[in-house]
Design an enzyme around this catalytic site. Structure first.
Site, PDB file in Angstrom:
ATOM      1  N   TYR A  95       0.794  -1.223  -0.144  1.00  0.00           N
ATOM      2  CA  TYR A  95      -0.104  -0.062   0.106  1.00  0.00           C
ATOM      3  C   TYR A  95       0.826   1.288  -0.176  1.00  0.00           C
ATOM      4  O   TYR A  95       1.775   1.221   0.633  1.00  0.00           O
ATOM      5  CB  TYR A  95      -0.883   0.018   1.300  1.00  0.00           C
ATOM      6  CG  TYR A  95      -1.515   1.393   1.597  1.00  0.00           C
ATOM      7  CD1 TYR A  95      -2.527   1.803   0.493  1.00  0.00           C
ATOM      8  CD2 TYR A  95      -1.254   2.057   2.527  1.00  0.00           C
ATOM      9  CE1 TYR A  95      -3.208   2.904   0.783  1.00  0.00           C
ATOM     10  CE2 TYR A  95      -1.788   3.428   2.740  1.00  0.00           C
ATOM     11  CZ  TYR A  95      -2.885   3.994   2.015  1.00  0.00           C
ATOM     12  OH  TYR A  95      -3.384   5.176   2.046  1.00  0.00           O
ATOM     13  N   GLY A 101      -5.300   5.764   0.448  1.00  0.00           N
ATOM     14  CA  GLY A 101      -6.495   5.529   0.731  1.00  0.00           C
ATOM     15  C   GLY A 101      -7.486   4.988  -0.311  1.00  0.00           C
ATOM     16  O   GLY A 101      -7.241   3.725  -0.481  1.00  0.00           O
TER      17      GLY A 101
END
Length: 530
Positions: A74, A81
């Protein structure tokens, strides 16, 4: 890009002789008071421990290994997000991604009547962020973190807006303002030596280099709870002193009013078993008896609750403080980030990355709310004790109304009491449970948030209000002592605490605003004598 290329040049040494040295790492523990002192001090050094360096290198290497193996990460291989479903920027190091992250988080807001976040809070946030990252699970290179911490060592303080964090994916916007300044963003502002400069001007003056961040490093600097924890940490440190002052002043009132001693008897409190109550009773009893026996056996057998139940009330406040301290100090010394990395320390297993929610501020939000409630109730007690002193009754020996020298032609502590009443009303309004005010945001990605920044900011503000209420209570007690010494009130003039010996009694009415403020700052910022 190699690890050595993460900054444009080596960090310069600090500009002054070494003052306080505060090591950061998993083998160092930072208490709330440690953070507060370091943030308020100057000539600060923030070295990383050798354990911190070793673990940080391991997590840095783990990231490289995972990247090489094609592991999705990520914020490195993905967007941020809700954009996690999209690929990240194409460059391997994610420099463009870092720039994009910090740019879009350069939002926030200050109310028109409020300046930027106080300098000490910003410095505390940087120190806490340093301690979080020095745990060695964020894949940030030690050299980058040292360059970041150099700003605190040089007393370069980024300007950070008051509003912008919901305490869920960390304090994204406040921490991004710090990271943007450290990276030399053209529009970032910095406070340095009493002036506000652009980050680039400040870098030129200090000859420091802007920090060139990888995508992972930019995310590591922003994706944590360090901003809200800074407010909470300083709130805890202040509250410790203020509750001790509330106990000290209550003991003074026992001595001044010659109150019944039974309510402070150690066996009574030990029988109940509440540790906070036992400690508060001991503190009050010690102050009451500082100059010998004080009790007047002619008084009614039981005192009013604002005297008799003070150990129970302040003891309960202490229990909330203990709870808050544990959660806040755990947060200061833990890993607040996402994702987090584990390196192959001994060759026995492959590096790992875990995606989760260690940036969520719920624990500290609950801690701040609990402490807020304690501060508010301590102020409620102090306000009732003020009323006890200024309203003629058998409890205070029928002292003059509002402790006026000549009631009618003078008004004594009237304005001061009204101020205390207004402060307690403000505290009650701000004492609601902020940690349960979740409001979804971020395209429904952050669908349950902690509102930890709001909770911690309110808690921090309450320490200022409580210090003012305790200041007014102290002035009232000193005024009653003065009136007794001048035969204007019945009863003996019990000795003043050492920190009140320069009190000038009020014969003719005078403005007390400045006196209230000076004494409030003293009570808030100074550790009571044992």
């Amino acid at each position: 890009m190699t690890p050595e290329d993460t900054t444009l040049s080596a960090p310069s040494p600090p500009p002054a002789e070494t003052g306080q040295v505060l090591s950061l790492g998993p083998d160092a523990f930072l208490a709330c008071e440690t953070v507060e002192r370091a943030a308020a001090g100057r000539n600060l050094r923030l070295p990383l421990t050798e354990t911190a360096r070793r673990r940080m290198h391991l997590s840095w290497d783990a990231l490289r290994c995972l990247q090489a193996g094609g592991t999705p990460i990520y914020g490195t291989t993905t967007g941020f997000g809700p954009f996690v479903v999209y690929p990240g920027a194409g460059d391997r190091e994610g420099v463009c991604q870092a720039d994009s992250l910090l740019a879009h988080l350069g939002a926030g807001w200050n109310p028109p009547d409020r300046p930027d976040t106080p300098i000490d809070i910003v410095r505390a946030a940087m120190i806490i962020r340093g301690q979080n990252l020095a745990q060695g699970h964020s894949a940030i290179h030690p050299r980058t973190l040292e360059a970041y911490l150099r700003w605190a060592e040089w007393d370069l303080t980024p300007c950070v807006p008051w509003t912008g964090s919901v305490g869920a994916s960390g304090d994204l916007i406040p921490l991004a303002h710090i990271a943007r300044a450290v990276a030399g963003a053209e529009d970032a502002l910095v406070r340095y030596r009493g002036r506000t400069l652009s980050a680039r001007e400040a870098l030129r003056e200090t000859e420091l280099a802007p920090v060139r961040l990888t995508g992972r490093e930019a995310l590591a600097l922003t994706n944590g709870t360090s901003f809200l924890t800074a407010f909470a940490a300083i709130g805890v440190a202040r509250s410790e002193r203020l509750l001790r002052r509330a106990e000290e002043i209550t003991g003074w009132l026992y001595r001044l009013l010659e109150a019944r001693a039974d309510a402070l008897a150690a066996p009574l409190h030990i029988a109940r078993g509440q540790e906070g109550q036992i400690l508060s009773a001991r503190h009050i009893r010690t102050e009451a008896g500082r100059y010998g026996a004080w009790e007047n056996a002619e008084r009614p057998l039981q005192e009013v609750y604002s005297l008799r139940c003070a150990p129970q009330i302040l003891g309960a406040c202490r229990e909330n403080l203990t709870f808050a301290r544990r959660l806040v100090e755990t947060e200061i010394n833990g890993v607040s980030d996402n994702p987090i990395f584990f390196g192959d320390a001994d060759g026995s297993g492959a590096p790992q990355v875990f995606h989760g929610g260690n940036f969520h501020g719920q624990q500290v939000a609950f801690a701040a709310d609990a402490l807020n409630a304690a501060l508010t109730q301590a102020a409620v007690l102090a306000e009732r004790q003020i009323d006890l002193l200024v309203t003629p009754s058998t409890v205070n020996g029928n002292a003059p109304l509002l402790l006026a020298w000549d009631p009618g032609s003078t008004s004594g502590m009237a304005g001061a009491q009204i101020t205390a009443t207004a402060l307690v009303a403000e505290m009650r309004a701000a004492a609601q449970a902020h940690a349960t005010m979740s409001l979804p945001t971020n395209g429904r990605n952050q669908d349950v948030v902690s509102m930890g920044a709001l909770a911690a900011q309110r808690c921090y503000e309450q320490t200022d209000r409580l210090s003012a209420v305790l200041s007014i209570l102290s002035l009232c007690a000193a005024q009653l002592t003065f009136l007794r010494s001048e035969d204007k009130a019945a009863g003996p003039p019990a000795p003043l605490p050492r920190w009140m010996t320069d009190f000038e009694g009020i014969r003719h009415d005078r403005p007390l605003q400045a006196a209230i403020a000076r004494l409030a700052a003293f009570l808030r910022d100074n550790v009571p004598d044992d």
